[in-house]
Every structure is written in structure tokens, then in C-alpha cells.
Design an enzyme around this catalytic site. Structure first.
Site, PDB file in Angstrom:
ATOM      1  N   GLY A  61       0.810  -1.198   0.000  1.00  9.46           N
ATOM      2  CA  GLY A  61       0.000   0.000   0.000  1.00  9.46           C
ATOM      3  C   GLY A  61       0.847   1.253   0.000  1.00  9.46           C
ATOM      4  N   ALA A  62       1.890   1.278   0.827  1.00  9.13           N
ATOM      5  CA  ALA A  62       2.739   2.464   0.927  1.00  9.13           C
ATOM      6  C   ALA A  62       3.962   2.127   1.763  1.00  9.13           C
ATOM      7  CB  ALA A  62       1.974   3.625   1.555  1.00  9.13           C
ATOM      8  N   MET A  63       4.942   3.045   1.745  1.00 10.25           N
ATOM      9  CA  MET A  63       6.176   2.872   2.508  1.00 10.25           C
ATOM     10  C   MET A  63       6.645   4.221   3.033  1.00 10.25           C
ATOM     11  SD  MET A  63       8.514   0.983   3.741  1.00 10.25           S
ATOM     12  CE  MET A  63       9.975   1.514   4.638  1.00 10.25           C
ATOM     13  N   GLU A  64       7.064   4.235   4.290  1.00 12.54           N
ATOM     14  CA  GLU A  64       7.302   5.453   5.042  1.00 12.54           C
ATOM     15  C   GLU A  64       8.675   6.081   4.843  1.00 12.54           C
ATOM     16  OE1 GLU A  64       8.328   2.011   7.987  1.00 12.54           O
ATOM     17  OE2 GLU A  64       6.862   2.395   6.414  1.00 12.54           O
ATOM     18  N   HIS A  78      -1.146   6.743   8.309  1.00 17.62           N
ATOM     19  CA  HIS A  78      -0.313   5.625   8.773  1.00 17.62           C
ATOM     20  C   HIS A  78       1.154   5.916   8.462  1.00 17.62           C
ATOM     21  CE1 HIS A  78       0.532   1.097   8.976  1.00 17.62           C
ATOM     22  NE2 HIS A  78       1.604   1.576   8.350  1.00 17.62           N
ATOM     23  N   GLU A  79       1.441   6.246   7.207  1.00 18.76           N
ATOM     24  CA  GLU A  79       2.831   6.497   6.828  1.00 18.76           C
ATOM     25  C   GLU A  79       3.378   7.748   7.503  1.00 18.76           C
ATOM     26  OE1 GLU A  79       4.200   4.085   5.429  1.00 18.76           O
ATOM     27  OE2 GLU A  79       2.334   3.094   4.876  1.00 18.76           O
ATOM     28  N   HIS A 136       4.732   7.184  10.890  1.00 13.67           N
ATOM     29  CA  HIS A 136       6.043   6.544  10.852  1.00 13.67           C
ATOM     30  C   HIS A 136       7.187   7.553  10.850  1.00 13.67           C
ATOM     31  CE1 HIS A 136       5.395   2.285  10.545  1.00 13.67           C
ATOM     32  NE2 HIS A 136       4.685   2.338   9.440  1.00 13.67           N
TER      33      HIS A 136
END
Length: 865
Positions: A293-296, A327-328, A331
Site C-alpha cells: 500500500g505504501a512505505m514510510e 499511517h505512513e 512513521h
């Protein structure tokens, strides 16, 4: 990082990321970094800085790219090793002295290191562009004939780009330069500070990063387009430049909400964490062919392009994107500012971020339903994962990086967040945030452990955090809570809750609601269940009016499967949609699905309840999940001798519901998506007519956006009811990277044995297809009504499992094993035979999960017979 999950997918991948483990070089397996090796290396080395240059000037033509890195370090040992999964190493120097290159494809030996003083280690090599979403991924968009690059490095794929010490606790300052075509956007974690242009190429230098883990470095290059705005903190003293990027052909879908939510999140976390945003700029880049979904990555957060809505999106999709953005963002503090020392505390950052995504959505944005969506969707992922034989404690033992790859799952994300939600309820929200603020201040730009977090929380609560930790973080499997009610003369004489677990039950603090005959809450009880208890009598319930419905865990504070008494269950079947509170409905929908998965409630009863009550559901996330679960129950849990009749009935009823739905509403769109799947699967010729009617625009208010059109065409192809020329014409209409992958799947979805053989053979060719293309081909192989054609591949599949695992990169091998696993009773013994061999641990886990889900399918079918 945001893992997918919560939906229903092919049976051996019960929601979640489905991430496997086992590293690879090219297509070969190699040793992984163990926790012991990482600890020894961290004790011996102090890394000050990396000076990294990536030469991407030939990105449009070459398969590899030159990399040079200089590492400033101090060592107490005369030899060590660098992690590197590159193509080749051309030179190695230590303090300017050349060393013989010892490179086995995974590690570079470094010898004769002067000890106890600053040393400079320099390496030059060539790295390989990726098509699997790992390392530096490259894709070509035929829409504008352009090449785009982006990176993804968690947990240990920085070594695919540059030689490094690829473990989270060895943080360093990164000085990055990149060479790429001057017309491209060239991006990394920090802002650009200088640019030198020569002919058509530019070399860009970026500001040094604060201390950063290797897996959090980030790189992107290509003719991306962007939108931007400034953010100023509520205190007026801090600011950041916000940008959102996409490839040019998707630029029009960079809607204003993306940066609006980003700014709202920055406001929220600035105040909640009382620590200014520490990473300078805040870029978000939306990319295709992304595994997650995504990465921080701090300063350059990566998102799946699916969050750019080129087709009509429901409020649920907007809410999910909002949750992921937040969410990201969380982080940036929890995971980036303070990083887990080793992957056994992976849950710390991911569970925390999962919790924060929902909490910030509720507090800072219009999507106040975030906890409802969590209870009704994401927790399905957790409960499913937690009942597999491969389940593990939230705080798991992680002996090596391969094991870490396996644990980006429903336990680490959704169960961990559910448990944190209970902790917040346990200690109080203000106390929890106060402890988090202390944690950030005490460990800024460093690595920390769970013990450090407990130490930070301890001054803010008198609760026994060690006992809580032992009960919730070091055990596995869900508890099951069962109500028992005794009534006389319209009054409750005794109310009790029985807790069951595979081992000892945990303590639970939960709400119990009694509903009256009009399904209004007549009484709400705050209940504490002790650890290790069996039956707990709730004395405060005595004398209350007899309820029509008893709902355990209303408000969803604890993590447990909950059951209903027979009267409550019958009432829900008839009147579920009459309950006003959407969070209560979310808990109920999840509980009914758990009962169906466990064979305690007839699958047809669940499907009938969905058809009767889900269309009235005002929360589109609950609506979407309910129909996804109903379709799964129909395909897997309804006994085979009744399945065709059930499919016919389901297709007719859902079609009627769609026609009756409000035009252009979220409900209509969700029902249309479900109706396409139902029409594709029905044995009746009317299924083809329904699909053709949809494609012809006969449903008022339903926009025929690209995603809808391709879904219909795939369904028609599976029924041999469309000509290849029509699919080709659709590709001309949607001549994009996304359209090409959809076209590939649709042209291979036809119901013919020779097509299935072709797809099977093509999928087994290493490096032939990107990750997105593999997904599309697997969907074609498993198209509706394909089982009679795919079942004969079982013997060949099991004969080639180990070959598949050895020859393909981990992300692809994981997809192939799960996607091709035969849904047959004979698969049980074939899997046992494979498990008896000495196979990689990651493959063992994938096979165990596939086998367990197949066993569950057969067990529930038998219970429903």
C-alpha cells in the site's frame, strides 16, 4: 509500511500482504543476514556516513546502472562484510588502498580494516533494475513512451541498490547524488541543494539526511508530474513543503484531497507528538506495479498508484487512502525518528502506525468512521491470520531477515493495532500519547526496543504493563468470548461470559451492550475479564430487563472472536440493518463472518443475511467487505452439490439489488462490482446477458470507468463471450501501463484448456513478467468457472514447487505458489510430502497456510452439508 489486507482473496492467501521470505540474487537463493550476525556487526562498527552516487543516465536502455559508495566508519574489528545484491563489483578500497574483490553475489568481504579510528571504505559496482517492486524498480509507460524509476527497500533491499550494512540499527547520515536525464524529476529523501547539467544529463546533490536506516533511503527518477502546497504548523513556528507526484499519464488524478489530508495529518501529529516534523520536505509519490500500500521513506513516501482514482471511488476508498497517508506519516516519528533495533520489534512501528492511521483519521479529518472500518475490515485480516498454523506472537522471534519478510502480516499490522487500541483503553488515551512523546525525545534518531517504550509509558500509568505485555504480545491465537444469559419474568437473573482459547485466555476489558426489542441500546456494561478465566459472571447485569440482543465487545475495544446466543443470532438475521450504531454493526458483521469461517453458522445463512441487510448499510466499507465475504463463502463454503443453484440465486438477487440502488451512489457502485463477479460465475446464460447489459450502459448512473470496463470484459472472456478484437479495442481506449496489464489478463481468461496451459507455462518463466502482470495472469488462470480446467495442473504444480521457489524472486515466487495452489482434497497429501523435505522456511510457511485454508474449506463444507 502499509500492507494490504482485510479483503478476501484466493484461499491460501487469507488477506494481508502474503509476503514470503528468502532472499535472492537474480533468481538464485542466498544466505540471509541473521540476528546474531547483525548484533555482532553493530557491536563492532560505528557508521558515520554514506556518500552515495547513482548513475541512472542510461535508465531507458541498460539493464544495470553504476553505483559508487564511500562509507565513513570506525571499527573494532579488522574485517567485516557489506551486504550487496548487485550485478558486479569493480573495485574495493579501504582508506585509499585497493583490495581484492571478494564478492559472492550477496556479500562483499572487507579485510585489513584499521581499527579504532575513522576509516573510509569505497566500493564501485553495478546494480540491476528490478521488475518485482524491490530495489530500484523500473517501468515503461506506453501512454507517453516514458521510463519511470522508484525504490522500495524494506526490510533489506537497500543492498539491491548499493553496498551497505543493511540492518535497521546501523543508522548513518546519507549524502546522496544522482545522475539522470535533465528533463526528469530526480528525487531522494532530502531536498535538492545543487544541480550540475551536462548536455542532456543532470547530477543532483541532496541535503544530508539526519541519521537514517538503510531501508528508509528512497530514490525516484522520471518525468513525474506534481502538485504542491505549503504547510505551516498550528504554532506558526514550523513549516514544510508538501508535494504529490505521479507519472505523467496519471497526473490528472492527483486530486486536491491528497495534500489536504497530508496537511491535516501534519497538524495532528505536530501537536499530538509535541515533536516538530524532523525530515524537511514531505513528498508523496504514487507509483504503479507496487507490492504494498505504501512505505514510510522519510521525505519521499511511496504509495501504490491504486490510490489515484482514475475510476469512480467510493467514500470507503477515500477513507482507506486517508488512513494510509496518516499511517505512513506517523512513521516519520515512530519508525523513522525512532527505529526498532531489530525486526523482532517490527510490530512496534507497524502496529503503532496502524493504530495512528485510524486515530488520526477520526481526530483530524472528515473520515470519522475509521475505527468502524478497522473493526469491520482490517480485523478480519487479523483473525484469519491468527488462526493459521503459522501464526506467531505479535512480538515474534526473528532469527534472520528472511523471517522478518514473513511477518509483514495481519498479526503485525491489524492484531497489533487492535491490541494497542486495548492498551490505550487500558491506560487512557492522554497517558498513551504522553508516553509516546517521552519515547521520541529519549531515542530521537536512534534505535530502540519495546522495553524502551514500556519504560516511557510506565510513569504515565499505574497499570502493570509487564503483565499486559506478556499476556498480549508474547502469545498467539484469538480468544473466543461466548455469552450466556438466564432470564426469569423478563429480567436477567444471571449473565456470564465464557472465554476459550487454545492456551490460557488473556485479560479483556470490553463493553457489553444489551439491546431492546427496537434494537436500541438499553444497557451498556463495562466488563473486565481476568486472564486464565473460564466463566465470568457479570453481576452488574442482574435485574436488568431481558435483552433482545446481547453484543459482546461493542465499541471494539478488545481483540477476540465473539459469539451470539441463539435468540440474538436469529434477531440479527432478521433485523441487523435496524441497528443505528455503525461501529456496533461492524463488530456484528465481523463476528458473523468469523462464525461462518469456523463452520458454526451456515454459509448460506451468512449469504442470505448479506443480501438482506448489507444493501441498507450506510458505511461503504462494511458493504464492500460483506459482499466480498459472501462471494468467498459461496465459492468455498457452500457444499458443491448446492453451489451452482446458490450461484444462480445470488447472481439474480444481487442484480436486482444493484438495479434498485440509488443511481450514482456508493451503494450502486459496490453492488455493481459485486454483480460483475456474480454474473461471471453463474452457470446461467443470463450471466453473459447481464455483463453485456452493464457494458452497454444500461444501468442508470453507473459510470463505465476503465476499472469497471476491464472487470466486465474479464468476466465475458471467462465465459467465452467476447472476441479478442474487442479486448484489443479496449486497450486502444486505455493504452496505459495499467490498461496493458488488464488486457494481458483479459486475453488469457478465456475458458479453454490450451489457454490455461499457456498461462501456466508463461508464469513459470523467470523474469518474463512484472509483478503487476503476474497478478493479472494469475487472476486469468483462476477466472470464474475455471476449476475443471485448472484442477489437472495439480500434479505438475507440486512437481515444480521447489523449482518455482528457487528460480523466481521472492515477491513473484510467493504470488505463484499461492495463486497456483490447487484447491483440491488431494493437495493435502501432496503438501505433506513437500513439507517432509528440507525446504526453505519461507516456502514451508506459504505451503502450510495454503494447506490449512484448504483444510478449513473442506471442514466448513462438511459442517454445512
Amino acid at each position: 509500511m502499509w500492507g494490504s489486507g482485510g479483503g478476501v482473496v484466493k484461499q491460501c492467501a487469507p488477506g494481508g500482504t502474503g509476503r514470503g521470505s528468502t532472499s535472492y540474487i537474480g533468481f538464485m537463493t542466498q544466505a540471509t543476514l541473521t540476528h546474531q550476525e547483525a548484533a555482532q556487526r553493530a557491536a563492532a562498527l560505528d557508521i558515520a556516513a554514506y556518500h552515495l552516487h547513482l548513475d541512472l543516465s542510461q535508465a531507458t536502455s541498460a539493464e544495470t546502472y553504476p553505483v559508487s559508495v564511500a562509507i565513513e566508519l570506525t571499527s573494532s574489528t579488522s574485517e567485516t562484510f557489506l551486504d550487496y545484491l548487485g550485478d558486479s563489483v569493480s573495485s574495493l578500497r579501504v582508506d585509499g588502498k585497493d583490495q581484492d574483490v571478494e564478492f559472492d553475489g550477496a556479500r562483499i568481504a572487507v579485510r585489513d580494516i584499521p581499527t579504532d579510528r575513522p576509516v573510509r571504505v569505497e566500493v564501485e559496482g553495478a546494480s540491476t533494475y528490478s521488475r518485482t517492486g524491490q530495489g530500484l524498480h523500473r517501468m515503461h509507460d506506453q501512454a507517453d513512451d516514458n521510463t519511470y524509476l522508484y525504490s522500495h527497500l524494506e526490510p533489506s533491499d537497500a543492498r539491491r541498490i548499493f553496498p551497505c550494512f543493511d540492518q535497521p540499527d546501523m543508522k548513518a547520515v546519507f549524502h546522496v547524488t544522482m545522475t539522470a536525464p535533465a528533463a526528469w524529476e530526480i528525487l531522494s529523501n532530502q531536498p535538492e541543494v545543487s544541480r550540475e547539467t551536462s548536455q542532456s544529463m543532470a547530477t543532483v546533490s541532496f541535503a544530508p539526511t539526519p541519521k537514517l536506516s538503510t531501508y528508509l533511503t528512497s530514490f525516484a527518477a522520471g518525468p513525474y508530474v506534481s502538485t504542491e502546497r505549503e504547510w505551516t504548523a498550528p504554532d506558526g513556528e514550523h513549516s514544510a513543503h508538501l508535494r504529490a507526484y505521479a507519472r505523467a499519464s496519471m497526473g490528472e488524478y492527483l486530486d486536491d484531497e491528497i495534500l489536504e489530508i497530508t496537511a491535516q495529518g501534519m497538524d495532528f501529529f505536530h501537536e499530538a507528538f509535541a515533536y516538530p516534523y524532523p525530515w524537511g520536505k514531505y513528498d508523496s509519490i504514487f507509483v504503479p506495479e507496487y507490492n504494498l500500500g505504501a512505505m514510510e521513506n522519510p521525505g519521499l513516501v511511496t504509495f501504490t498508484e491504486k490510490y489515484l482514482f482514475r475510476s469512480t471511488a467510493t467514500r470507503a476508498q477515500h477513507a482507506a487512502r486517508t488512513n494510509t497517508i496518516l499511517h505512513e506519516m506517523s512513521h516519520m516519528w515512530f519508525g523513522d525518528l525512532v527505529t526498532p533495533q531489530w525486526w523482532d520489534d517490527l510490530w512496534l512501528k507497524e502496529s503503532f502506525a496502524e493504530y495512528m492511521g485510524a486515530d488520526a483519521s477520526v481526530e483530524a479529518t472528515q473520515y470519522h468512521e475509521a475505527w468502524t472500518n478497522f473493526a469491520g475490515q482490517r480485523k478480519n485480516w487479523a483473525y484469519s491470520q491468527d488462526q493459521l498454523p503459522t501464526t506467531h506472537p505479535i512480538k515474534a522471534e526473528i532469527p534472520d531477515v528472511d523471517a522478518a519478510r514473513q511477518n509483514f502480516d495481519g498479526i503485525t499490522y491489524a492484531k497489533g493495532a487492535a491490541v494497542l487500541k486495548q492498551l490505550v483503553h487500558y491506560v487512557g488515551r492522554d497517558n498513551f500519547y504522553a508516553g509516546a512523546r517521552d519515547y521520541f525525545r529519549n531515542h530521537e534518531f536512534a534505535a530502540a526496543t519495546f522495553a524502551d517504550l514500556l519504560k516511557a509509558l510506565a510513569p504515565h500509568t499505574d497499570r502493570d504493563l509487564d503483565a499486559w505485555s506478556d499476556a498480549w504480545l508474547r502469545t498467539s491465537g484469538p480468544d473466543t468470548l461466548i455469552p450466556e444469559l438466564t432470564v426469569a419474568d423478563g429480567k436477567v437473573t444471571e449473565f456470564s461470559i465464557t472465554a476459550e482459547a487454545a492456551e490460557q485466555t488473556r485479560p479483556h476489558r470490553l463493553n457489553v451492550s444489551f439491546f431492546d426489542g427496537q434494537l436500541k441500546k438499553a444497557a451498556e456494561l463495562d466488563v473486565d475479564l481476568p486472564a486464565g478465566g473460564d466463566k465470568t459472571v457479570i453481576y452488574s447485569a442482574s435485574g436488568l430487563d431481558a435483552p433482545a440482543l446481547v453484543l459482546l465487545n461493542d465499541a471494539d475495544h478488545t481483540y477476540a472472536k465473539v459469539r451470539f446466543d441463539s435468540d440474538s443470532l436469529q434477531l440479527l438475521r432478521e433485523h441487523l440493518s435496524d441497528i443505528d450504531d455503525e461501529l456496533s454493526r461492524a463488530v456484528i458483521w465481523t463476528s458473523l463472518w468469523n462464525m461462518s469461517r469456523d463452520g458454526e453458522w451456515d454459509a448460506q445463512s451468512y449469504i442470505d443475511t448479506v443480501l438482506a441487510h448489507a444493501p441498507a448499510e450506510t458505511n461503504p466499507s462494511l458493504l464492500t467487505t460483506a459482499f466480498a465475504n459472501a462471494q468467498y463463502a459461496l465459492s468455498h463454503y457452500v457444499p458443491k452439490d448446492r453451489r451452482e443453484a446458490a450461484r444462480t440465486d445470488y447472481a439474480e438477487k444481487i442484480w436486482k439489488l444493484m438495479q434498485d440502488a440509488e443511481a450514482a451512489s456508493d451503494t450502486q457502485l459496490v453492488l455493481a462490482r459485486a454483480a460483475i463477479g456474480a454474473a461471471a460465475a453463474t452457470p446461467e446464460e443470463s450471466g453473459t446477458q447481464k455483463l453485456e447489459s452493464l457494458l452497454g450502459g444500461d444501468v442508470d448512473g453507473l459510470r463505465l470507468d476503465p476499472d469497471i470496463r476491464w472487470a466486465i470484459l474479464r468476466g465475458l472472456a471467462a465465459r467465452n463471450a467476447v472476441e479478442p478484437e474487442q479486448l484489443d479495442a479496449e486497450l486502444q481506449r486505455d493504452d496505459t501501463l495499467t490498461g496493458a496489464a488488464a488486457h494481458l489478463g483479459a486475453t488469457h481468461a478465456f475458458h479453454a484448456p490450451e489457454i490455461k496451459q499457456q498461462v501456466f507455462n508463461e508464469l513459470l518463466v523467470p523474469n518474463k513478467y512484472s509483478n503487476a502482470e503476474v497478478d493479472s495472469l494469475l487472476a486469468a488462470f483462476n477466472a470464474p468457472r475455471s476449476s475443471e480446467l485448472t484442477d489437472p495442473f495439480a500434479e505438475e504444480f507440486f512437481a515444480k514447487v521447489e523449482e518455482i521457489w528457487a528460480q523466481h524472486p521472492i515477491e513473484i515466487a510467493n504470488r505463484l505458489i499461492r495463486g497456483l495452489y490447487p484447491e483440491l482434497p488431494t493437495s493435502d497429501a501432496a503438501t505433506d510430502e513437500l513439507l517432509s523435505r528440507d525446504i526453505p522456511g519461507a516456502l514451508r510457511r506459504v505451503l502450510l497456510e495454503c494447506q490449512d485454508n484448504q483444510r478449513r474449506t473442506l471442514r466448513v463444507q462438511e459442517a454445512n452439508a
